[in-house]
Design an enzyme around this catalytic site. Structure first.
Site, PDB file in Angstrom:
ATOM      1  CE  LYS A 263      -1.565  52.025 -33.072  1.00  0.00           C
ATOM      2  NZ  LYS A 263      -1.022  51.390 -31.874  1.00  0.00           N
TER       3      LYS A 263
ATOM      4  CG  ASP B 215      -4.450  59.314 -34.774  1.00  0.00           C
ATOM      5  OD1 ASP B 215      -4.220  58.325 -35.501  1.00  0.00           O
ATOM      6  OD2 ASP B 215      -3.823  59.538 -33.714  1.00  0.00           O
TER       7      ASP B 215
ATOM      8  CD1 TRP C 176      -3.137  56.621 -28.532  1.00  0.00           C
ATOM      9  CD2 TRP C 176      -1.378  57.840 -29.184  1.00  0.00           C
ATOM     10  NE1 TRP C 176      -2.000  55.870 -28.329  1.00  0.00           N
ATOM     11  CE2 TRP C 176      -0.913  56.587 -28.723  1.00  0.00           C
ATOM     12  CE3 TRP C 176      -0.452  58.782 -29.629  1.00  0.00           C
ATOM     13  CZ2 TRP C 176       0.441  56.246 -28.712  1.00  0.00           C
ATOM     14  CZ3 TRP C 176       0.913  58.456 -29.607  1.00  0.00           C
ATOM     15  CH2 TRP C 176       1.335  57.199 -29.161  1.00  0.00           C
TER      16      TRP C 176
END
Length: 368
Positions: free
Chosen positions: A204, A180, A106
């Protein structure tokens, strides 16, 4: 798995969209057809109405309480997923050079997107260090980081969802820190005042897919470059209370219910203690076995996403099939790394971990 038939909720270990608290889903079910006796679904309420504005304001107030967000930070409820923020951050903050730390897939995706703007001549992207040499199993030694002077911001991903690599110590840098936190937000206490900007996809630990949370310090607003689209300009969204265009109202509402649920559990500190225990039990099962293996350095193991492999990969398919039959779903690892992965976000309770551990131990005993 589509052939499976359950008459009760299963344990969903998906990395996202992830499991949500049952109490939240039950409340949403009640409001779905007739919200507060209005005769309309909560999904049908205008985002301009007083009713929805009250929902939105309550969600922000509860989030501020959960995370102790200082008054000089704006909370934005946006669309497009965390991946859209890879470009939004650059267009809002980059004017000279930006530092990026590569710790997994990511963070690498964020770097790849940012480099497009470097190629367009909008600034310079400096990768300060990469964990690639360790196959993304440990954080690079801080002494090796090649930090820029006067960087516009420093970007990193505290929890890599795919590799299960986590960075628990806050980076010591002079630039505003951009993080992030898609797969770790609200999972443990943090000091928001140490960050310039925090962003997270909702699917999430926050709510359903379709909503992205951005927490940005006031002094970082109003710096967008001329190519930044109106809807991706943080200042424009802040001035319009995240309603510059029609927001994802149902996702916003559901996220508000999750925030209420977290407060009822005792807040982030209480949920963190449960998260630590969940991770401890699952890692203990893996570490006390020669049949299962987790490759990540123990100092950097995620408490949200736990990848593991079987000693005999030819058994992967059987493991997944039997796990699914026992109501343990979505344990297949990401295609980039293979093996298995258990995502154990806030809504996953200890019973689910115990059921998974019991299954893993039984599966091992059958084959040893």
């Amino acid at each position: 798995m589509s052939a499976l038939n359950f008459n009760k909720r299963v344990h969903n270990f998906c990395a996202g969209p992830a499991t949500m608290p049952t109490a939240v889903l039950q409340k949403a079910k009640h409001d779905l057809l007739n919200w507060h006796n209005s005769g309309s679904s909560v999904m049908e309420i205008s985002h301009r109405s007083a009713d929805f504005i009250a929902i939105a304001q309550k969600a922000e107030q509860d989030l501020r309480k959960l995370m102790h967000i200082p008054d000089n930070y704006r909370v934005l409820f946006l669309q497009g997923g965390a991946s859209l923020q890879f470009s939004s951050i650059v267009m809002n903050l980059l004017h000279g050079v930006a530092d990026y730390l590569d710790t997994g897939i990511w963070s690498k995706k964020a770097i790849t997107e940012a480099l497009r703007y470097e190629q367009a001549g909008l600034g310079t992207i400096n990768v300060v260090a990469t964990a690639k040499d360790s196959n993304y199993t440990r954080i690079p030694d801080v002494a090796t980081w090649q930090l820029s002077d006067n960087a516009d911001y420093f970007h990193y991903c505290p929890n890599e969802t795919i590799q299960g690599l986590a960075m628990f110590d806050l980076p010591t840098v002079n630039a505003p820190i951009v993080a992030d936190m898609s797969s770790c937000i609200l999972s443990m206490p943090i000091d928001v005042s140490k960050f310039g900007l925090i962003y997270a996809g909702a699917q999430k630990n926050i709510g359903p897919a379709g909503l992205t949370l951005v927490i940005v310090r006031d002094d970082l607003l109003g710096k967008a470059n001329l190519i930044c689209p109106n809807t991706q300009n943080y200042q424009n969204q802040a001035l319009n209370d995240s309603m510059l265009n029609t927001p994802p109202t149902f996702a916003w509402y559901l996220s508000g219910l999750v925030f209420e649920w977290l407060l009822e559990q005792g807040g982030v500190h209480a949920i963190y203690q449960q998260n630590l225990e969940k991770a401890r039990r699952l890692y203990a099962c893996i570490d006390n076995s020669d049949f299962y293996h987790n490759p990540v350095d123990k100092n950097y193991r995620s408490i949200m996403n736990i990848p593991f492999t079987l000693s005999d990969s030819s058994l992967d398919k059987v493991f997944l099939e039997q796990a699914a039959q026992n109501g343990l779903l979505n344990l297949k690892g990401h295609k980039a790394v293979g093996g298995m992965r258990a995502s154990i976000y806030n809504a996953m309770d200890l019973t689910a971990i115990d059921d998974l551990v019991s299954f893993m131990q039984h599966f091992e005993c059958q084959r040893v």
